[in-house]
Design a protein around this motif. Structure first.
Motif, PDB file in Angstrom:
ATOM      1  N   VAL A  11      23.351  39.780  36.840  1.00 28.57           N
ATOM      2  CA  VAL A  11      23.812  41.128  36.507  1.00 28.57           C
ATOM      3  C   VAL A  11      25.318  41.284  36.675  1.00 28.57           C
ATOM      4  CG1 VAL A  11      21.622  42.184  37.080  1.00 28.57           C
ATOM      5  CG2 VAL A  11      23.344  41.922  38.864  1.00 28.57           C
ATOM      6  N   GLY A  12      26.014  40.231  37.065  1.00 28.52           N
ATOM      7  CA  GLY A  12      27.464  40.286  37.190  1.00 28.52           C
ATOM      8  C   GLY A  12      27.911  41.074  38.405  1.00 28.52           C
ATOM      9  N   LEU A  13      29.219  41.253  38.547  1.00 27.33           N
ATOM     10  CA  LEU A  13      29.794  41.991  39.660  1.00 27.33           C
ATOM     11  C   LEU A  13      29.695  43.493  39.422  1.00 27.33           C
ATOM     12  CD1 LEU A  13      33.030  39.875  40.174  1.00 27.33           C
ATOM     13  CD2 LEU A  13      30.914  39.740  41.499  1.00 27.33           C
ATOM     14  N   ALA A  14      29.692  44.275  40.511  1.00 31.54           N
ATOM     15  CA  ALA A  14      29.641  45.726  40.363  1.00 31.54           C
ATOM     16  C   ALA A  14      30.862  46.239  39.601  1.00 31.54           C
ATOM     17  CB  ALA A  14      29.568  46.382  41.743  1.00 31.54           C
ATOM     18  N   VAL A  15      32.032  45.673  39.903  1.00 25.87           N
ATOM     19  CA  VAL A  15      33.265  46.049  39.208  1.00 25.87           C
ATOM     20  C   VAL A  15      34.010  44.772  38.845  1.00 25.87           C
ATOM     21  CG1 VAL A  15      35.495  47.196  39.376  1.00 25.87           C
ATOM     22  CG2 VAL A  15      33.477  48.242  40.423  1.00 25.87           C
ATOM     23  N   GLU A  16      34.383  44.640  37.576  1.00 25.55           N
ATOM     24  CA  GLU A  16      35.156  43.495  37.125  1.00 25.55           C
ATOM     25  C   GLU A  16      36.541  43.987  36.688  1.00 25.55           C
ATOM     26  OE1 GLU A  16      32.825  40.442  34.766  1.00 25.55           O
ATOM     27  OE2 GLU A  16      31.519  42.192  34.577  1.00 25.55           O
ATOM     28  N   LEU A  17      37.565  43.632  37.465  1.00 24.01           N
ATOM     29  CA  LEU A  17      38.937  44.053  37.168  1.00 24.01           C
ATOM     30  C   LEU A  17      39.557  43.165  36.095  1.00 24.01           C
ATOM     31  CD1 LEU A  17      40.316  44.677  40.762  1.00 24.01           C
ATOM     32  CD2 LEU A  17      39.790  46.411  39.049  1.00 24.01           C
ATOM     33  N   THR A  18      40.312  43.786  35.193  1.00 21.83           N
ATOM     34  CA  THR A  18      41.074  43.011  34.210  1.00 21.83           C
ATOM     35  C   THR A  18      42.570  43.059  34.496  1.00 21.83           C
ATOM     36  OG1 THR A  18      41.119  44.931  32.728  1.00 21.83           O
ATOM     37  CG2 THR A  18      39.368  43.303  32.374  1.00 21.83           C
ATOM     38  N   SER A  19      43.035  44.108  35.218  1.00 23.51           N
ATOM     39  CA  SER A  19      44.454  44.182  35.590  1.00 23.51           C
ATOM     40  C   SER A  19      44.604  45.022  36.843  1.00 23.51           C
ATOM     41  CB  SER A  19      45.295  44.773  34.454  1.00 23.51           C
ATOM     42  OG  SER A  19      44.979  46.150  34.252  1.00 23.51           O
ATOM     43  N   TRP A  20      45.673  44.744  37.591  1.00 26.54           N
ATOM     44  CA  TRP A  20      45.967  45.484  38.822  1.00 26.54           C
ATOM     45  C   TRP A  20      47.461  45.400  39.074  1.00 26.54           C
ATOM     46  CZ3 TRP A  20      43.491  48.353  42.557  1.00 26.54           C
ATOM     47  CH2 TRP A  20      44.191  48.560  43.768  1.00 26.54           C
ATOM     48  N   SER A  21      48.087  46.555  39.358  1.00 28.06           N
ATOM     49  CA  SER A  21      49.515  46.550  39.680  1.00 28.06           C
ATOM     50  C   SER A  21      49.815  47.624  40.707  1.00 28.06           C
ATOM     51  CB  SER A  21      50.366  46.790  38.427  1.00 28.06           C
ATOM     52  OG  SER A  21      50.143  48.087  37.916  1.00 28.06           O
ATOM     53  N   ALA A  22      50.856  47.405  41.502  1.00 27.10           N
ATOM     54  CA  ALA A  22      51.315  48.377  42.500  1.00 27.10           C
ATOM     55  C   ALA A  22      52.830  48.489  42.388  1.00 27.10           C
ATOM     56  CB  ALA A  22      50.914  47.920  43.898  1.00 27.10           C
ATOM     57  N   SER A  40      42.774  48.446  35.454  1.00 24.88           N
ATOM     58  CA  SER A  40      41.767  48.642  34.411  1.00 24.88           C
ATOM     59  C   SER A  40      40.614  47.699  34.697  1.00 24.88           C
ATOM     60  CB  SER A  40      42.350  48.373  33.013  1.00 24.88           C
ATOM     61  OG  SER A  40      42.785  47.037  32.903  1.00 24.88           O
ATOM     62  N   THR A  41      39.457  48.019  34.174  1.00 21.33           N
ATOM     63  CA  THR A  41      38.248  47.225  34.435  1.00 21.33           C
ATOM     64  C   THR A  41      37.573  46.810  33.142  1.00 21.33           C
ATOM     65  OG1 THR A  41      36.826  49.169  34.525  1.00 21.33           O
ATOM     66  CG2 THR A  41      37.848  48.484  36.593  1.00 21.33           C
ATOM     67  N   ALA A  42      36.899  45.665  33.217  1.00 20.81           N
ATOM     68  CA  ALA A  42      36.082  45.207  32.091  1.00 20.81           C
ATOM     69  C   ALA A  42      34.670  45.746  32.190  1.00 20.81           C
ATOM     70  CB  ALA A  42      36.052  43.679  32.043  1.00 20.81           C
ATOM     71  N   SER A  43      34.201  46.006  33.432  1.00 18.92           N
ATOM     72  CA  SER A  43      32.845  46.533  33.612  1.00 18.92           C
ATOM     73  C   SER A  43      32.743  47.225  34.956  1.00 18.92           C
ATOM     74  CB  SER A  43      31.804  45.410  33.514  1.00 18.92           C
ATOM     75  OG  SER A  43      31.947  44.506  34.596  1.00 18.92           O
ATOM     76  N   GLU A  44      31.844  48.203  35.026  1.00 21.21           N
ATOM     77  CA  GLU A  44      31.544  48.909  36.266  1.00 21.21           C
ATOM     78  C   GLU A  44      30.052  49.185  36.295  1.00 21.21           C
ATOM     79  OE1 GLU A  44      33.972  52.380  36.813  1.00 21.21           O
ATOM     80  OE2 GLU A  44      35.729  51.422  35.882  1.00 21.21           O
ATOM     81  N   ARG A  45      29.428  48.961  37.472  1.00 20.69           N
ATOM     82  CA  ARG A  45      27.973  49.125  37.575  1.00 20.69           C
ATOM     83  C   ARG A  45      27.613  49.550  38.992  1.00 20.69           C
ATOM     84  NH1 ARG A  45      24.464  45.748  39.774  1.00 20.69           N
ATOM     85  NH2 ARG A  45      26.083  44.156  39.934  1.00 20.69           N
ATOM     86  N   ASP A  46      26.772  50.567  39.112  1.00 23.24           N
ATOM     87  CA  ASP A  46      26.211  50.994  40.387  1.00 23.24           C
ATOM     88  C   ASP A  46      27.270  51.274  41.449  1.00 23.24           C
ATOM     89  OD1 ASP A  46      23.757  50.680  39.231  1.00 23.24           O
ATOM     90  OD2 ASP A  46      23.450  48.653  40.005  1.00 23.24           O
ATOM     91  N   HIS A  47      28.275  52.069  41.125  1.00 25.42           N
ATOM     92  CA  HIS A  47      29.259  52.457  42.131  1.00 25.42           C
ATOM     93  C   HIS A  47      29.672  53.892  41.878  1.00 25.42           C
ATOM     94  CE1 HIS A  47      33.303  52.421  40.068  1.00 25.42           C
ATOM     95  NE2 HIS A  47      32.483  52.085  39.118  1.00 25.42           N
ATOM     96  N   GLN A  48      30.224  54.541  42.918  1.00 26.57           N
ATOM     97  CA  GLN A  48      30.563  55.959  42.843  1.00 26.57           C
ATOM     98  C   GLN A  48      32.002  56.219  42.381  1.00 26.57           C
ATOM     99  OE1 GLN A  48      29.543  57.191  46.874  1.00 26.57           O
ATOM    100  NE2 GLN A  48      27.727  58.230  46.095  1.00 26.57           N
TER     101      GLN A  48
END
Length: 288
Positions: A252-263, A275-283
C-alpha cells in the motif's frame, strides 16, 4: 510559514502478482511453488473415496497427543476415512475426506479429523510452499474455511489453530495467533448434520514469518485440529479445512510520499514548502 496544498494524486504501488503452481510430476518431494497470482485449493479434486490422495504440496497426520504438531516429512499423502452428512455418534477416528450435502459423496470436498479417546487426539493438515518469487518472502495473506461435520459434548470444545515453520522440525512450528484460531464450544449432543457441514467459519489474515524466507526457500503451514485446552478427547467434534487460499500481502506504499521539500529563512521566521506524490490515512501536517 507556507503549507502547500498537495497537487498530486496518490500513485499506488503494487507488488508483482504471486501465484502457486505445482511442481512437475516426478520431483523428489512435491511442493507448492510460490511464483505468481493467488493460489486456491478447494480439495474438490480429491474424489469421494476413503483413501483419497491429497493435492500436491499437502499432507496430513494424526497424533495420540492433544495440541500436537508433527512434521510434513513424516505425514501421509492420503486420507483414511469417508464422511459427510449424518456422521454417526460412533464414527471411527482418523483423517477424513468429507463431502458436503446430504450424502458422503458431494462434489464439495474438505479434509478433516475426528478424535477418539486414545488413537487420534489431534490431527494436522500440512502445506509445503517454496518461495520462487525471486525475492525474500516475509508474509502471506492466508484464508480458509473451518467446517463442522459433527457436534461433540466434550466440555473443552474443539479448535483449529494455524501454525508455521521454516524448517519442518516439530519443535519449530509456531502458532499464528488468535487471528488464525477457530474454536467451537461444547454442544448439547454428538450428532452429525444433514445437510453437512452444520457450520462454516471463514478465516483470513496476514501470516508473518519469524524470518524472511529466501528465494528458493521453503515454509510449512500446519492446520492443527485438537481439543481446545485439555488432554481428554472423548465426545469430539469433527472439523475440516476447506478452500485454502494463499496470496501476496498488498503493497500500500507510504502514508505520505514527498516529492519536494525546502526551508527558507526570512527575518524571524522560516518558510517551509513541500509537495507530495501521495497521501493516505493521515490527518495533516504538524510542524515542530
Amino acid at each position: 510559514m507556507h503549507l502547500m496544498t498537495p497537487l498530486f494524486r496518490r500513485l499506488g504501488l503494487s507488488a508483482a502478482p504471486l501465484a502457486l503452481v505445482a511442481l512437475a510430476a516426478g520431483s523428489a518431494q512435491a511442493q507448492i511453488s510460490f511464483t505468481g497470482a493467488t493460489y486456491t485449493q478447494s480439495f474438490d479434486g480429491i474424489g469421494t473415496t476413503a483413501t483419497a490422495a491429497l493435492p500436491t504440496g499437502f499432507k496430513a497426520d494424526k497424533s495420540t497427543t492433544a495440541q500436537s504438531v508433527g512434521t510434513f516429512a513424516a505425514a501421509v499423502t492420503a486420507t483414511e476415512r469417508l464422511g459427510g452428512a449424518s456422521l454417526a455418534t460412533n464414527a471411527a477416528n482418523g483423517i477424513y475426506n468429507f463431502g458436503s450435502g446430504a450424502t458422503t459423496t458431494g462434489s464439495d470436498r474438505s479434509v478433516g479429523f475426528l478424535s477418539s479417546s486414545t488413537a487420534t487426539k489431534s490431527g494436522n493438515l500440512y502445506a509445503q510452499i517454496t518461495n520462487n518469487t525471486g525475492a525474500p518472502l516475509t508474509s502471506l495473506v492466508v484464508s480458509y474455511d473451518v467446517e463442522k461435520y459433527r457436534n461433540g459434548t466434550n466440555a473443552a470444545g474443539y479448535s483449529v489453530q494455524l501454525y508455521s515453520s521454516t524448517t519442518d522440525a516439530a519443535a519449530s512450528y509456531t502458532s499464528a495467533g488468535a487471528t488464525f484460531l477457530t474454536s467451537f464450544a461444547a454442544d448439547a449432543n454428538n450428532n452429525g448434520f444433514n445437510p453437512a457441514p452444520g457450520t462454516t467459519v471463514p478465516v483470513t489474515g496476514t501470516l508473518t514469518f519469524g524470518a524472511p524466507v529466501a528465494n528458493g526457500g521453503t515454509v510449512y503451514l500446519a492446520f492443527n485440529y485438537s481439543v481446545t485446552n485439555t488432554a481428554t478427547t472423548t465426545f469430539a467434534q469433527a472439523l475440516a479445512i476447506d478452500n485454502v487460499q494463499l496470496a501476496a500481502v498488498p503493497d500500500v506504499g507510504l502514508a505520505v510520499e514527498l516529492t519536494s521539500w525546502s526551508a527558507k529563512s526570512q527575518a524571524s521566521a522560516v518558510t517551509l514548502t513541500w509537495s507530495t506524490a501521495s497521501e493516505r490515512d493521515h490527518q495533516g501536517f504538524f510542524v515542530e
